[in-house]
Design a protein around this motif. Structure first.
Motif, PDB file in Angstrom:
ATOM      1  N   GLY A 213       3.800  -5.267  -5.765  1.00  0.00           N
ATOM      2  CA  GLY A 213       4.841  -4.703  -4.909  1.00  0.00           C
ATOM      3  C   GLY A 213       6.215  -4.776  -5.535  1.00  0.00           C
ATOM      4  O   GLY A 213       7.006  -3.825  -5.454  1.00  0.00           O
ATOM      5  N   VAL A 214       6.523  -5.903  -6.153  1.00  0.00           N
ATOM      6  CA  VAL A 214       7.816  -6.079  -6.817  1.00  0.00           C
ATOM      7  C   VAL A 214       7.958  -5.065  -7.949  1.00  0.00           C
ATOM      8  O   VAL A 214       9.008  -4.443  -8.127  1.00  0.00           O
ATOM      9  CB  VAL A 214       7.970  -7.522  -7.332  1.00  0.00           C
ATOM     10  N   LYS A 215       6.885  -4.888  -8.715  1.00  0.00           N
ATOM     11  CA  LYS A 215       6.899  -3.927  -9.819  1.00  0.00           C
ATOM     12  C   LYS A 215       7.182  -2.509  -9.325  1.00  0.00           C
ATOM     13  O   LYS A 215       7.892  -1.729  -9.985  1.00  0.00           O
ATOM     14  CB  LYS A 215       5.545  -3.961 -10.544  1.00  0.00           C
TER      15      LYS A 215
ATOM     16  N   THR B 170      -8.423   1.426  -1.003  1.00  0.00           N
ATOM     17  CA  THR B 170      -8.140   0.001  -0.757  1.00  0.00           C
ATOM     18  C   THR B 170      -7.625  -0.650  -2.043  1.00  0.00           C
ATOM     19  O   THR B 170      -8.314  -1.450  -2.662  1.00  0.00           O
ATOM     20  CB  THR B 170      -9.408  -0.726  -0.265  1.00  0.00           C
ATOM     21  N   PRO B 171      -6.413  -0.309  -2.460  1.00  0.00           N
ATOM     22  CA  PRO B 171      -5.917  -0.786  -3.755  1.00  0.00           C
ATOM     23  C   PRO B 171      -5.704  -2.290  -3.853  1.00  0.00           C
ATOM     24  O   PRO B 171      -5.569  -2.823  -4.954  1.00  0.00           O
ATOM     25  CB  PRO B 171      -4.582  -0.040  -3.903  1.00  0.00           C
TER      26      PRO B 171
ATOM     27  N   VAL C  24      -6.716   8.120   2.630  1.00  0.00           N
ATOM     28  CA  VAL C  24      -6.223   7.187   3.635  1.00  0.00           C
ATOM     29  C   VAL C  24      -6.111   5.823   2.977  1.00  0.00           C
ATOM     30  O   VAL C  24      -7.090   5.290   2.448  1.00  0.00           O
ATOM     31  CB  VAL C  24      -7.168   7.097   4.853  1.00  0.00           C
ATOM     32  N   TYR C  25      -4.903   5.259   2.976  1.00  0.00           N
ATOM     33  CA  TYR C  25      -4.652   3.954   2.358  1.00  0.00           C
ATOM     34  C   TYR C  25      -4.617   2.860   3.420  1.00  0.00           C
ATOM     35  O   TYR C  25      -3.954   2.988   4.443  1.00  0.00           O
ATOM     36  CB  TYR C  25      -3.312   3.961   1.613  1.00  0.00           C
TER      37      TYR C  25
ATOM     38  N   CYS D 209       0.831  -1.208   0.000  1.00  0.00           N
ATOM     39  CA  CYS D 209       0.000   0.000   0.000  1.00  0.00           C
ATOM     40  C   CYS D 209       0.863   1.255   0.000  1.00  0.00           C
ATOM     41  O   CYS D 209       0.562   2.228  -0.681  1.00  0.00           O
ATOM     42  CB  CYS D 209      -0.904   0.005   1.230  1.00  0.00           C
ATOM     43  N   MET D 210       1.914   1.217   0.784  1.00  0.00           N
ATOM     44  CA  MET D 210       2.846   2.344   0.854  1.00  0.00           C
ATOM     45  C   MET D 210       3.461   2.593  -0.525  1.00  0.00           C
ATOM     46  O   MET D 210       3.551   3.739  -0.988  1.00  0.00           O
ATOM     47  CB  MET D 210       3.935   2.034   1.872  1.00  0.00           C
TER      48      MET D 210
END
Length: 227
Positions: A177-179, A163-164, A118-119, A17-18
């Motif tokens: 996340g890796v991308k 909420t991705p 807000v994530y 998310c970050m």
């Protein structure tokens, strides 16, 4: 630059998310919680993730949810159950109303900062059946938040709950996340809170399955990697 508050536990999903919030160009303000959880070691990961992204401030809120108990994560009398990725009941690792409480803090913080987003890394695909991870919960919290803050009710500004990861599998989360270059080497997901992840609790099993299905090597240490 628009500001975004990110709920940062130190685990895989919050780290992703970050990374997503940063990729959108927001000035990110992570918020973490020391709720006297069994796996408080994850907070060390959250601090490292925040430092990695060079944030201006990493807010850590202390709240004694162990005083309420009722969860294997806050009550030492309740053992962390062995993971079952196909369970249909809510496991003992559910912490009563945790996301409701955390989101309330995050929205209040966003209001003070003047942040518009807000994530939170809730997920309704590869998760343990927690009721406060469902899209229905987020939808209703959004409605409540719109009535509860001066930002919206008085000033006409909107704080959006993002909420991705909501509809992504754990493998898809890992790939995302890796991308985005998320520093997964700093994350800690294990419910038991040891120096090494146990590899057998729900969180570990879901994480290991996600990395395996994504074709990516999980960079953290485990007691066992059997899933």
């Amino acid at each position: 630059m628009e500001k975004a508050v990110v709920l940062l536990s130190g685990g895989l999903d919050s780290c992703t998310c970050m990374a997503v919030a940063k990729s959108k160009g927001y000035d990110v303000y992570p918020i973490s919680f020391n709720y006297h959880q069994r796996h408080s070691i994850e907070l060390e990961g959250a601090k490292k993730i925040a430092a990695f992204y060079g944030v201006k401030r990493h807010l850590i809120i202390e709240t004694n949810m162990d005083a309420i108990g009722g969860s294997a994560l806050t009550d030492k009398k309740i053992e962390v159950p062995e993971g079952d990725t196909h369970r249909t009941d809510v496991p003992d690792t559910y912490v009563p109303a945790r996301n409701l409480i955390f989101l309330s803090y995050a929205v209040g913080y966003a209001e003070v900062l003047g942040a518009s987003h807000v994530y939170i890394g809730v997920n309704s695909v590869d998760y343990s059946g927690y009721p406060d991870c469902r899209p229905e919960f987020i939808q209703r919290f959004q409605e409540l938040s719109d009535y509860a803050t001066t930002a919206t009710a008085v000033k006409g500004k909107h704080i959006t709950i993002e909420t991705p990861l909501q509809n992504l599998s754990k493998a898809e989360i890992v790939k995302l996340g890796v991308k985005l270059g998320a520093p997964y080497e700093f994350t800690h997901s294990c419910y038991k809170g040891g120096e090494k992840a146990c590899g057998v609790c729900d969180s570990c099993k879901l994480r290991l399955e996600g990395f395996r299905e994504a074709g990516v090597e999980d960079p953290i240490a485990y007691e066992t990697r059997d899933i």
